[in-house]
Design an enzyme around this catalytic site. Structure first.
Site, mmCIF file in Angstrom:
data_model
loop_
_atom_site.group_PDB
_atom_site.id
_atom_site.type_symbol
_atom_site.label_atom_id
_atom_site.label_comp_id
_atom_site.label_asym_id
_atom_site.label_seq_id
_atom_site.Cartn_x
_atom_site.Cartn_y
_atom_site.Cartn_z
ATOM 1 N N ASN A 31 0.951 -1.052 -0.023
ATOM 2 C CA ASN A 31 0.038 0.186 0.044
ATOM 3 C C ASN A 31 1.032 1.195 -0.092
ATOM 4 O OD1 ASN A 31 -1.666 2.082 0.468
ATOM 5 N ND2 ASN A 31 -2.184 1.300 2.640
ATOM 6 N N HIS A 114 -9.579 1.080 4.763
ATOM 7 C CA HIS A 114 -8.078 1.205 5.290
ATOM 8 C C HIS A 114 -8.555 2.319 6.748
ATOM 9 C CE1 HIS A 114 -4.393 2.450 6.357
ATOM 10 N NE2 HIS A 114 -3.748 1.328 5.760
ATOM 11 N N GLU A 184 -5.363 -4.995 10.595
ATOM 12 C CA GLU A 184 -4.341 -3.976 10.505
ATOM 13 C C GLU A 184 -4.555 -3.215 12.058
ATOM 14 O OE1 GLU A 184 -2.629 -2.505 6.724
ATOM 15 O OE2 GLU A 184 -4.244 -1.477 7.233
ATOM 16 N N GLY A 190 2.610 2.184 10.637
ATOM 17 C CA GLY A 190 3.541 3.427 10.580
ATOM 18 C C GLY A 190 4.418 3.492 12.005
ATOM 19 N N SER A 229 3.380 -2.374 10.274
ATOM 20 C CA SER A 229 4.552 -2.371 10.712
ATOM 21 C C SER A 229 5.341 -3.764 10.063
ATOM 22 C CB SER A 229 5.080 -1.768 11.906
ATOM 23 O OG SER A 229 4.793 -0.455 12.116
ATOM 24 N N GLY A 251 4.872 1.440 4.390
ATOM 25 C CA GLY A 251 6.303 1.763 4.275
ATOM 26 C C GLY A 251 7.238 0.951 3.663
HETATM 27 C C1 PEP Z 1 -0.811 0.306 6.109
HETATM 28 O O1 PEP Z 1 -0.751 1.473 5.741
HETATM 29 O O2 PEP Z 1 -1.745 -0.403 5.490
HETATM 30 C C2 PEP Z 1 0.542 -0.395 6.847
HETATM 31 C C3 PEP Z 1 0.397 -1.581 7.185
HETATM 32 O O3 PEP Z 1 1.481 0.590 6.873
HETATM 33 P P1 PEP Z 1 2.729 0.218 7.658
HETATM 34 O O4 PEP Z 1 3.159 -1.110 7.023
HETATM 35 O O5 PEP Z 1 3.884 1.551 7.297
HETATM 36 O O6 PEP Z 1 2.779 0.078 8.826
#
Ligand code: PEP
Length: 268
Positions: A31, A114, A184, A190, A229, A251
């Site tokens: 993403n 999301h 999530e 993040g 993360s 990220g």
């Molecule tokens: C996301 O935004 O779906 C996500 C999992 O972000 P990150 O991997 O940066 O935590």
């Protein structure tokens, strides 16, 4: 000795064996959020040139890059998706994009619900349910996101929250081909913080059971992703957790080099 049959198509969510058994294919979904300009197409070219693994690979860039990326990835193992769609097919919705438009641009998947959309745009479970129906009408697979806030986890209501989101965000008619669910935890996105493996297992087992109670046998094939993360350092252990069928990665999906390590670990 079980012989693995060739994967029959890029969106096949599971592979079958001669005995009729199946195994869910893992999915590495990136993403990109609101990141990426034309210069970032080099990252996709790198990803598309990597040797194919058994893990399905998906990148969801900003809408401005979908068409160009889909062209680059044509006839490769990398699929392109979107990060949101409108619930309506067309009409007076300035600035919005329909599922059909995304499909025409080359998207195969769309992320819906999301937590950043739920938070920044006040999206409700009911709206996400309607968007999922719109995605299905346009032949897009919906990746429906659920997850608790830190406060909810501390209060011990995580499973109640996830159960309510699953019930209200996912329409009747879900199949392993048209639905992926991403767990999530909002506090893990993040932040570099990740739930314990036990906590991830608890939520994923709960999601599998909840979907089975509602949809029956087809729920066994619906892919359940972990997101929050995930990175090259923690992907292997998270991937080994029961009912984790891949990752939704923010990220760490922006650089092909990092995402390749995640794909490789999920493909083991
Ligand atoms: C996301 O935004 O779906 C996500 C999992 O972000 P990150 O991997 O940066 O935590």
């Amino acid at each position: 000795m079980i012989q693995i049959l060739p994967v029959t198509g890029p969106k096949e969510p599971y592979k079958t064996y001669p005995e009729g058994e199946f195994m869910r294919r893992k999915l590495a979904a990136g993403n990109w959020k609101m990141n990426g300009l034309l210069a970032s197409l080099t990252e996709i070219k790198t990803l598309a040139s990597l040797p194919q693994t058994d893990c399905e690979v998906l990148i969801c860039p900003p809408v401005t890059l979908i068409h160009a990326m889909a062209e680059i990835c044509q006839d490769t193992a990398v699929l392109i998706g979107a990060q949101d769609c409108h619930a309506a097919e067309c009409g007076a919705h300035t600035g919005d994009i329909s599922a059909q438009m995304l499909h025409e641009a080359g998207a195969k998947y769309v992320i819906l619900g999301h937590s950043e959309r739920r938070g920044d745009h006040g999206e409700s479970d009911e709206l996400i349910r309607q968007k999922t129906l719109a995605a299905w009408s346009a032949d897009l697979t919906a990746i429906v996101c659920v997850g608790e806030s830190e406060q909810q986890r501390l209060e011990g209501t995580t499973l109640d929250i996830i159960g309510a989101q699953l019930a209200a965000s996912i329409p009747d008619g879900a199949t392993a081909e048209n639905l992926v669910v991403a767990y999530e935890p909002i506090w893990a996105i993040g932040t570099g913080r990740v739930p314990t493996l036990g906590d991830i297992a608890q939520v994923h087992d709960f999601m599998r059971k909840t979907l089975s109670n509602r949809f029956g046998d087809i729920a066994a094939n619906v892919r359940l992703l972990y997101g929050g993360s995930m990175n090259p350092g923690n992907v292997a252990e998270i991937s080994g957790v029961s009912n984790v069928d891949g990752g939704l990665v923010g990220g760490a999906s922006l650089k092909a080099q990092d995402f390749a390590k995640i794909i490789s670990a999920l493909g083991q």
